[in-house]
Scaffold this motif. Structure first.
Motif, PDB file in Angstrom:
ATOM      1  N   GLN A   1      11.672 -18.489   7.339  1.00  0.00           N
ATOM      2  CA  GLN A   1      11.354 -19.418   8.837  1.00  0.00           C
ATOM      3  C   GLN A   1       9.978 -20.324   8.382  1.00  0.00           C
ATOM      4  O   GLN A   1       9.027 -20.155   6.982  1.00  0.00           O
ATOM      5  CB  GLN A   1      10.836 -18.193   9.732  1.00  0.00           C
ATOM      6  CG  GLN A   1      10.469 -19.188  10.991  1.00  0.00           C
ATOM      7  CD  GLN A   1       9.712 -18.053  12.201  1.00  0.00           C
ATOM      8  OE1 GLN A   1       9.690 -17.122  11.782  1.00  0.00           O
ATOM      9  NE2 GLN A   1       9.648 -18.878  12.921  1.00  0.00           N
TER      10      GLN A   1
ATOM     11  N   ALA B   1       6.644 -22.524  10.486  1.00  0.00           N
ATOM     12  CA  ALA B   1       6.929 -22.567  11.293  1.00  0.00           C
ATOM     13  C   ALA B   1       4.932 -23.324  11.258  1.00  0.00           C
ATOM     14  O   ALA B   1       4.834 -23.082  10.893  1.00  0.00           O
ATOM     15  CB  ALA B   1       6.544 -21.766  12.553  1.00  0.00           C
TER      16      ALA B   1
ATOM     17  N   ILE C   1       2.229 -23.866  14.477  1.00  0.00           N
ATOM     18  CA  ILE C   1       2.396 -23.560  15.348  1.00  0.00           C
ATOM     19  C   ILE C   1       0.923 -23.243  15.768  1.00  0.00           C
ATOM     20  O   ILE C   1      -0.090 -23.807  15.513  1.00  0.00           O
ATOM     21  CB  ILE C   1       2.745 -22.327  15.925  1.00  0.00           C
ATOM     22  CG1 ILE C   1       2.249 -21.357  14.910  1.00  0.00           C
ATOM     23  CG2 ILE C   1       4.378 -22.005  15.414  1.00  0.00           C
ATOM     24  CD1 ILE C   1       2.341 -19.647  15.482  1.00  0.00           C
TER      25      ILE C   1
ATOM     26  N   TRP D   1       6.266 -27.496  14.953  1.00  0.00           N
ATOM     27  CA  TRP D   1       7.863 -27.100  15.176  1.00  0.00           C
ATOM     28  C   TRP D   1       8.212 -25.370  14.496  1.00  0.00           C
ATOM     29  O   TRP D   1       7.565 -25.345  13.990  1.00  0.00           O
ATOM     30  CB  TRP D   1       8.154 -28.519  14.326  1.00  0.00           C
ATOM     31  CG  TRP D   1       7.275 -28.273  12.942  1.00  0.00           C
ATOM     32  CD1 TRP D   1       6.726 -29.569  12.861  1.00  0.00           C
ATOM     33  CD2 TRP D   1       7.495 -27.934  11.673  1.00  0.00           C
ATOM     34  NE1 TRP D   1       5.931 -29.833  11.646  1.00  0.00           N
ATOM     35  CE2 TRP D   1       6.620 -28.165  10.725  1.00  0.00           C
ATOM     36  CE3 TRP D   1       8.117 -26.423  10.946  1.00  0.00           C
ATOM     37  CZ2 TRP D   1       6.141 -27.834   9.757  1.00  0.00           C
ATOM     38  CZ3 TRP D   1       7.119 -26.382   9.843  1.00  0.00           C
ATOM     39  CH2 TRP D   1       6.824 -26.898   9.777  1.00  0.00           C
ATOM     40  N   GLU D   2       9.257 -25.028  14.382  1.00  0.00           N
ATOM     41  CA  GLU D   2       9.963 -24.270  13.743  1.00  0.00           C
ATOM     42  C   GLU D   2      11.479 -24.534  12.898  1.00  0.00           C
ATOM     43  O   GLU D   2      12.289 -25.269  13.513  1.00  0.00           O
ATOM     44  CB  GLU D   2      10.110 -23.198  14.112  1.00  0.00           C
ATOM     45  CG  GLU D   2       8.579 -22.314  15.449  1.00  0.00           C
ATOM     46  CD  GLU D   2       9.113 -21.380  16.114  1.00  0.00           C
ATOM     47  OE1 GLU D   2       9.934 -20.413  15.562  1.00  0.00           O
ATOM     48  OE2 GLU D   2       9.038 -21.527  17.008  1.00  0.00           O
TER      49      GLU D   2
ATOM     50  N   TYR E   1      16.540 -25.119  13.973  1.00  0.00           N
ATOM     51  CA  TYR E   1      15.212 -25.715  13.888  1.00  0.00           C
ATOM     52  C   TYR E   1      15.089 -25.568  15.495  1.00  0.00           C
ATOM     53  O   TYR E   1      15.368 -25.476  16.520  1.00  0.00           O
ATOM     54  CB  TYR E   1      15.169 -27.231  13.693  1.00  0.00           C
ATOM     55  CG  TYR E   1      15.443 -28.376  14.265  1.00  0.00           C
ATOM     56  CD1 TYR E   1      14.883 -29.083  15.140  1.00  0.00           C
ATOM     57  CD2 TYR E   1      16.988 -28.665  13.490  1.00  0.00           C
ATOM     58  CE1 TYR E   1      15.729 -29.920  15.973  1.00  0.00           C
ATOM     59  CE2 TYR E   1      17.423 -29.542  14.068  1.00  0.00           C
ATOM     60  CZ  TYR E   1      16.452 -30.230  15.370  1.00  0.00           C
ATOM     61  OH  TYR E   1      17.497 -31.136  16.129  1.00  0.00           O
TER      62      TYR E   1
END
Length: 90
Positions: free
Chosen positions: A5, A7, A9, A61-62, A82
């Motif tokens: 993952q 991310a 954030i 985004w992730e 995503y």
């Protein structure tokens, strides 16, 4: 399969910096995420594919990646999911 993952954030505290997180189910998967992050052309293409202009204002985004490891330590990753956050970075 191995997964990772990535991310970008926002902070949960007002006035604090945002964070970029990388994590994987294995060290190799985490390395694959790091390789994507450090490959400017590939990361820019990935962001454009999910609707983010890499030269535009920052967006949160992730990404969910599936990582494949090859003999000799080489890795390959592909984005399999995503999520875009509904607000922009300041």
């Amino acid at each position: 399969p191995k997964y990772a993952q990535m991310a970008f954030i926002p902070s949960t505290s007002a006035g604090k910096a945002s964070a970029l997180l990388l994590a994987g189910t294995t060290a190799e998967a985490t390395a694959a995420a790091g390789e994507l992050l450090l490959d400017e052309a590939r990361l820019s293409k990935t962001l454009r594919n999910i609707g983010i202009d890499p030269k535009g204002p920052p967006r949160f985004w992730e990404l969910l990646l599936r990582a494949t490891t090859f003999v000799g330590g080489a890795t390959h990753s592909e984005v399999i999911g995503y999520r875009l956050h509904p607000y922009e970075a300041e």
